[in-house]
Design a protein around this motif. Structure first.
Motif, PDB file in Angstrom:
ATOM      1  N   PHE A   5      38.141  34.788  44.316  1.00 45.47           N
ATOM      2  CA  PHE A   5      38.863  36.179  44.653  1.00 45.47           C
ATOM      3  C   PHE A   5      37.792  36.725  46.007  1.00 45.47           C
ATOM      4  O   PHE A   5      36.576  36.437  46.046  1.00 45.47           O
ATOM      5  CB  PHE A   5      38.296  37.122  43.607  1.00 45.47           C
ATOM      6  CG  PHE A   5      39.064  36.730  42.208  1.00 45.47           C
ATOM      7  CD1 PHE A   5      40.591  36.998  42.104  1.00 45.47           C
ATOM      8  CD2 PHE A   5      38.602  35.838  41.251  1.00 45.47           C
ATOM      9  CE1 PHE A   5      40.987  36.557  40.917  1.00 45.47           C
ATOM     10  CE2 PHE A   5      39.079  35.511  40.160  1.00 45.47           C
ATOM     11  CZ  PHE A   5      40.317  35.795  39.971  1.00 45.47           C
ATOM     12  N   SER A   6      38.535  37.212  46.776  1.00 49.60           N
ATOM     13  CA  SER A   6      37.853  37.879  47.891  1.00 49.60           C
ATOM     14  C   SER A   6      38.311  39.404  47.737  1.00 49.60           C
ATOM     15  O   SER A   6      39.654  39.748  47.800  1.00 49.60           O
ATOM     16  CB  SER A   6      38.180  37.596  49.204  1.00 49.60           C
ATOM     17  OG  SER A   6      37.795  36.078  49.510  1.00 49.60           O
ATOM     18  N   VAL A  30      35.457  37.913  35.213  1.00 49.84           N
ATOM     19  CA  VAL A  30      35.256  36.854  35.994  1.00 49.84           C
ATOM     20  C   VAL A  30      34.024  37.119  36.941  1.00 49.84           C
ATOM     21  O   VAL A  30      34.006  38.094  37.495  1.00 49.84           O
ATOM     22  CB  VAL A  30      36.342  36.534  36.706  1.00 49.84           C
ATOM     23  CG1 VAL A  30      37.497  35.876  35.658  1.00 49.84           C
ATOM     24  CG2 VAL A  30      37.159  37.605  37.685  1.00 49.84           C
ATOM     25  N   ALA A  31      33.292  36.292  37.371  1.00 45.50           N
ATOM     26  CA  ALA A  31      32.079  36.334  38.318  1.00 45.50           C
ATOM     27  C   ALA A  31      32.369  35.617  39.734  1.00 45.50           C
ATOM     28  O   ALA A  31      31.517  35.915  40.431  1.00 45.50           O
ATOM     29  CB  ALA A  31      30.890  36.086  37.717  1.00 45.50           C
ATOM     30  N   LYS A 100      40.785  43.132  35.058  1.00 52.96           N
ATOM     31  CA  LYS A 100      41.636  43.275  36.161  1.00 52.96           C
ATOM     32  C   LYS A 100      41.888  42.046  36.850  1.00 52.96           C
ATOM     33  O   LYS A 100      43.129  41.592  37.201  1.00 52.96           O
ATOM     34  CB  LYS A 100      41.341  44.489  37.353  1.00 52.96           C
ATOM     35  CG  LYS A 100      42.675  44.791  38.209  1.00 52.96           C
ATOM     36  CD  LYS A 100      42.518  44.164  39.538  1.00 52.96           C
ATOM     37  CE  LYS A 100      43.646  44.892  40.311  1.00 52.96           C
ATOM     38  NZ  LYS A 100      43.653  44.042  41.713  1.00 52.96           N
ATOM     39  N   LEU A 101      40.820  41.517  37.591  1.00 50.65           N
ATOM     40  CA  LEU A 101      40.921  40.200  38.258  1.00 50.65           C
ATOM     41  C   LEU A 101      41.664  39.116  37.564  1.00 50.65           C
ATOM     42  O   LEU A 101      42.326  38.290  37.876  1.00 50.65           O
ATOM     43  CB  LEU A 101      39.587  39.982  38.863  1.00 50.65           C
ATOM     44  CG  LEU A 101      38.966  40.863  40.078  1.00 50.65           C
ATOM     45  CD1 LEU A 101      37.700  40.107  40.436  1.00 50.65           C
ATOM     46  CD2 LEU A 101      40.078  40.727  41.282  1.00 50.65           C
ATOM     47  N   GLU A 102      40.918  38.900  36.201  1.00 50.44           N
ATOM     48  CA  GLU A 102      41.306  37.739  35.393  1.00 50.44           C
ATOM     49  C   GLU A 102      42.788  37.996  34.950  1.00 50.44           C
ATOM     50  O   GLU A 102      43.605  36.990  35.018  1.00 50.44           O
ATOM     51  CB  GLU A 102      40.602  37.932  34.029  1.00 50.44           C
ATOM     52  CG  GLU A 102      40.828  36.739  33.148  1.00 50.44           C
ATOM     53  CD  GLU A 102      40.004  37.081  31.947  1.00 50.44           C
ATOM     54  OE1 GLU A 102      40.144  35.882  31.186  1.00 50.44           O
ATOM     55  OE2 GLU A 102      39.409  37.834  31.968  1.00 50.44           O
TER      56      GLU A 102
END
Length: 254
Positions: A5-6, A30-31, A100-102
């Motif tokens: 992710f960016s 997520v990291a 959110k990202l996951e």
């Protein structure tokens, strides 16, 4: 190794909110992300706060403009430095749910989608909930005409783009407001559909002195986008503008 992710952020005089925004990124499940922040010549403590974050977190990349360029061109600078497959946009006063990202990535892969938005909780300037939710009733699949008529709002902080599907260059125009809306219109116009993850994974903060809070200026901007940028004929532009106005009123009292 490239991150998955960016996270793309343009910031200007956001010292009041930027720590909370960063915490919502740092608390993601997520990291595997990088946060690329372009500071648009802030005159408050934003720069120093960001530099203190980057000393302890190597995933943060900072860019400092030598003059104020506006959010669109500042986001372009962040995009140009990004390496992730998924571009996630986050304004410097908004917040994300920890999932959110996951969740958004999983949903996009499920639907083979190039663009995805989530619903947005509306919060007040101090972060308290207002009870409003944006895009809760938007279509699950959103096309160019849906976005023209504002059947979906497409809040910038909810948008994620899969660059392995979107082959077009993502660059925002040099507009002081509405540059993200024009960008999403451009992607949908050439055939990319967007999907809605109907969960409130983004919190949109209402800031009193924000450019986007002036309703008259927003309406004038919307008309100019229809006529000058999208080149829509007058009768059709009137139709889309009426739809925009009606939906704005409904959203206000929903």
């Amino acid at each position: 190794m490239k991150p998955t992710f960016s996270i793309i952020t343009a910031t200007y005089n956001s010292a009041k909110f930027i720590t909370e925004t960063y915490e919502s990124i740092r608390n993601q499940t997520v990291a595997d992300w990088e946060w690329i922040v372009t500071d648009d010549f802030s005159s408050d403590a934003t720069r120093h706060i960001l530099q203190s974050f980057s000393k302890d977190d190597s995933r943060i990349k900072l860019i400092f403009n030598k003059r104020n360029l506006g959010a669109g061109l500042s986001r372009n600078k962040s995009i140009a430095k990004s390496n992730g497959q998924f571009l996630a946009f986050l304004d410097s006063d908004d917040l994300w749910s920890p999932y959110k990202l996951e969740k958004q990535r999983f949903f996009m892969l499920q639907h083979n989608a190039g663009i995805c938005i989530t619903c947005e909780r509306v919060i007040s300037e101090d972060g308290s909930p207002t009870g409003r939710t944006i895009d809760l009733f938007a279509p699950k699949t959103i096309n160019y005409f849906d976005l023209l008529s504002k059947r979906a709002t497409f809040g910038c902080s909810s948008v994620m783009v899969n660059r392995s599907i979107i082959n077009s260059e993502i660059r925002m125009p040099a507009l002081r407001t509405g540059q993200d809306y024009v960008t999403w219109l451009g992607l949908l116009k050439i055939g990319y559909n967007a999907v809605l993850l109907r969960e409130s994974l983004t919190s949109y903060r209402i800031v009193s002195n924000s450019i986007s809070r002036n309703k008259i200026k927003k309406a004038i901007r919307q008309w100019k986008i229809y006529r000058s940028i999208e080149g829509i004929a007058f009768p059709s532009a009137m139709y889309y503008f009426a739809s925009y106005a009606i939906r704005a009123i409904i959203e206000k009292y929903r």
